[in-house]
Design an enzyme around this catalytic site. Structure first.
Site, PDB file in Angstrom:
ATOM      1  CD  GLU A   1      -2.755  -1.033   2.509  1.00 46.40           C
ATOM      2  OE1 GLU A   1      -3.797  -0.381   2.407  1.00 46.40           O
ATOM      3  OE2 GLU A   1      -2.389  -1.587   3.559  1.00 46.40           O
TER       4      GLU A   1
ATOM      5  CG  HIS B   1      -6.869  -8.906   4.004  1.00 45.27           C
ATOM      6  ND1 HIS B   1      -8.188  -9.186   4.246  1.00 45.27           N
ATOM      7  CD2 HIS B   1      -6.676  -7.638   4.458  1.00 45.27           C
ATOM      8  CE1 HIS B   1      -8.757  -8.132   4.819  1.00 45.27           C
ATOM      9  NE2 HIS B   1      -7.863  -7.196   4.965  1.00 45.27           N
TER      10      HIS B   1
HETATM   11  C1  BG6 Z   1      -7.963  -3.641   5.724  1.00 45.39           C
HETATM   12  C2  BG6 Z   1      -6.848  -3.198   6.619  1.00 45.39           C
HETATM   13  O1  BG6 Z   1      -8.485  -4.867   6.145  1.00 45.39           O
HETATM   14  O2  BG6 Z   1      -7.505  -3.774   4.392  1.00 45.39           O
HETATM   15  C3  BG6 Z   1      -6.261  -1.884   6.141  1.00 45.39           C
HETATM   16  O3  BG6 Z   1      -7.320  -3.052   7.945  1.00 45.39           O
HETATM   17  C4  BG6 Z   1      -5.867  -1.979   4.698  1.00 45.39           C
HETATM   18  O4  BG6 Z   1      -5.153  -1.510   6.933  1.00 45.39           O
HETATM   19  C5  BG6 Z   1      -7.011  -2.558   3.845  1.00 45.39           C
HETATM   20  O5  BG6 Z   1      -5.527  -0.692   4.237  1.00 45.39           O
HETATM   21  C6  BG6 Z   1      -6.554  -2.842   2.433  1.00 45.39           C
HETATM   22  O6  BG6 Z   1      -7.671  -3.154   1.652  1.00 45.39           O
HETATM   23  P1  BG6 Z   1      -7.720  -2.847   0.091  1.00 45.39           P
HETATM   24  O7  BG6 Z   1      -9.030  -3.398  -0.333  1.00 45.39           O
HETATM   25  O8  BG6 Z   1      -7.573  -1.370  -0.057  1.00 45.39           O
HETATM   26  O9  BG6 Z   1      -6.551  -3.575  -0.495  1.00 45.39           O
END
Ligand code: BG6
Length: 494
Positions: free
Chosen positions: A218, A241
């Site tokens: 990210e 995830h």
């Molecule tokens: C969330 C986390 O579950 O997923 C966050 O708590 C993270 O910290 C996010 O930023 C990322 O999700 P995506 O869908 O933006 O990849």
């Protein structure tokens, strides 16, 4: 291609935590999109519930604001928005003070054909009180559904306590534990890629695959979310995830797409993960924390700079890289390298399956040695699948070899809006499909694997390694994979 909208049965969706961030950012926009696409109509109801003493009109206004802020402009259709907010109502509910609450029962319809779902977008310590409140108020039905989402604990024991609390009222087949990654189209496409093609399955094993890399990077920072400092990247991203992604890549083909058939296979992967115990933690895991950058052109705050005074000096990791191994016939000897972090060079989630080198090269005199094939699955952004293959560089001048991508991009192939994860998941709850939700035993197996890593880090006197914001993480992450004679794949964004 055009998608087919299959309407869901009429429902009453009660959203607890209706004034919270998740409701505004994700749930209302997702429900709006599904309504706009005709997946449900005015025969359904959305009932916001929270401790705030709002009126129906107040909450409808909040819903309009959420749509204005979080739905892309091109999909904001005033006539549809007017119809949509008309199915929204609001009841103030404080589960710990029933006498102070409005009449939720009056907002729910008694027709058993109307699906009843409770989304608990609240802190986990409220799950059990709300479940008991629903029971006491006779709003619980055996076919009602309850939706919960992380943080589902901070370790195995706390996770068990949360599940025990919910299961005092709701049975496992009523509980929908969200991992929003499973709702992403590209993550579901992993199932199609593996099990709707004959091409990959015969080579999907240790005889042909050298290793697998999973990256969820990210570019944003941890921000000021108080929760993050308690959690860190291991609990926030790896435990849920990333382990789910690993399961989908590594699991055996299930006999069907039945929820339990699929979840049984994921569970077997989690249980086959080699435990990373104390002695191995230093060798197979790396944690990092970003530091700020200040130059004439950029100024990015470091993690420490973002923390409130009382938390300064925190050792919470904003980056993790680790090497996971699956102890079964299919994967023995094939490492899975996982890495995730905040404030990294780019926002990119991808899976790279690196195949083994060719067994014998006939191209000794060619320019460019054959490189092993790679299958790169881009989950976001620029969703797609890319197969890196060796080709002859056309033209005279002898045999020159070059790796070129066979490139499938979703934007070109499908040419339509990709629904957000929550859209699919919210509708699956109504359909009664648990396939994309985590079962309790999966969740607990994931905690059981992650806990020893966390404990070893907590015991360690070493702080997380520092990395500069806007890079690919600390040098230790590079060393982790290079020790095995491999390197991180960083090149599929174009
Ligand atoms: C969330 C986390 O579950 O997923 C966050 O708590 C993270 O910290 C996010 O930023 C990322 O999700 P995506 O869908 O933006 O990849």
């Amino acid at each position: 291609m055009s998608s087919r909208i299959i309407p869901v049965p009429a429902f009453d969706y009660v959203v607890f935590g209706a004034t919270g961030d998740l409701t505004k950012r994700k749930l209302i926009p997702a429900l709006y999109h599904r309504f706009k696409d005709g997946q449900f109509d005015e025969t359904s109801r959305i009932i916001g519930a929270s401790r705030s003493k709002l009126s129906e009109a107040d909450f409808q206004k909040t819903a309009r604001e959420a749509i204005a802020q979080f739905v892309e402009k091109e999909y904001q259709d005033q006539a549809v928005i007017d119809r949509f907010v008309n199915i929204i109502t609001y009841v103030p509910v404080d589960a710990s003070k029933p006498e102070d609450s409005g009449d939720l029962g009056a907002a729910l319809r008694t027709d058993p054909k109307i699906v009843r779902a409770f989304y608990l977008a609240v802190a986990p310590d409220l799950f059990e009180p709300i479940a008991e409140y629903l029971h006491k108020k006779k709003l619980y039905r055996r076919d009602a559904r309850v939706v919960i989402e992380k943080p589902l604990g901070h370790d195995l024991n706390s996770s068990k306590a949360i599940n025990d609390g919910v299961s005092k009222i709701f049975q496992e087949d009523q509980v929908y534990r969200i991992d929003h990654y499973l709702g992403k189209e590209t993550v579901q496409n992993l199932l199609a890629l593996r099990f709707a093609n004959t091409l990959f399955e015969p080579v999907w094993n240790s005889a042909h695959i050298d290793h697998v890399q999973l990256t969820v990077a990210e570019s944003v920072g941890a921000g000021t979310r108080g929760y993050y400092d308690e959690s860190g990247a291991l609990r926030d991203m790896i435990q849920n995830h990333m382990l789910q992604l690993l399961c989908l890549v590594a699991m055996e083909p299930p006999a069907s797409d039945d929820a339990n058939a699929l979840r049984d296979e994921k569970l077997k992967v989690l249980r086959a993960l080699r435990r990373i115990t104390n002695g191995d933690v230093a060798k197979t895991t790396v944690r990092g924390q970003y530091r700020g950058v200040k130059s004439e052109t950029v100024s990015v705050a470091g993690y420490q700079d973002e923390l409130p005074e009382e938390k300064k000096g925190s050792r919470t990791e904003t980056f993790v890289a680790l090497k996971a191994e699956i102890e079964n016939w299919r994967w023995s000897g094939v490492p899975f390298y996982l890495r995730t972090g905040k404030r990294m060079a780019e926002r990119v989630s991808e899976i790279c399956i690196q195949f083994k080198p060719i067994p014998h090269s006939i191209f000794d005199h060619a320019e460019g040695a054959p490189k092993p094939n790679k299958l790169i699955i881009r989950l976001q952004p620029n969703e797609g699948v890319k197969l890196m293959m060796m080709n002859k560089d056309p033209g005279p001048g002898g045999m020159r070899l070059r790796d070129v991508a066979l490139n499938l991009t979703f934007a070109e192939a499908f040419n339509e809006r990709t629904p957000e994860a929550y859209e699919r998941l919210l509708m699956d709850v109504v359909r009664g499909s648990q396939t994309l939700f985590m079962r309790r035993d999966e969740l607990e197996a994931a905690w059981a694997w992650v806990d020893p890593i966390r404990e070893a880090w907590d015991r360690s006197t070493e702080p997380p390694q520092s990395y500069t914001a806007g890079t690919w993480g600390p040098s230790g992450a590079v060393a982790l994979i290079e020790r095995d004679g491999r390197s991180w794949y960083e090149g599929s964004l174009s």
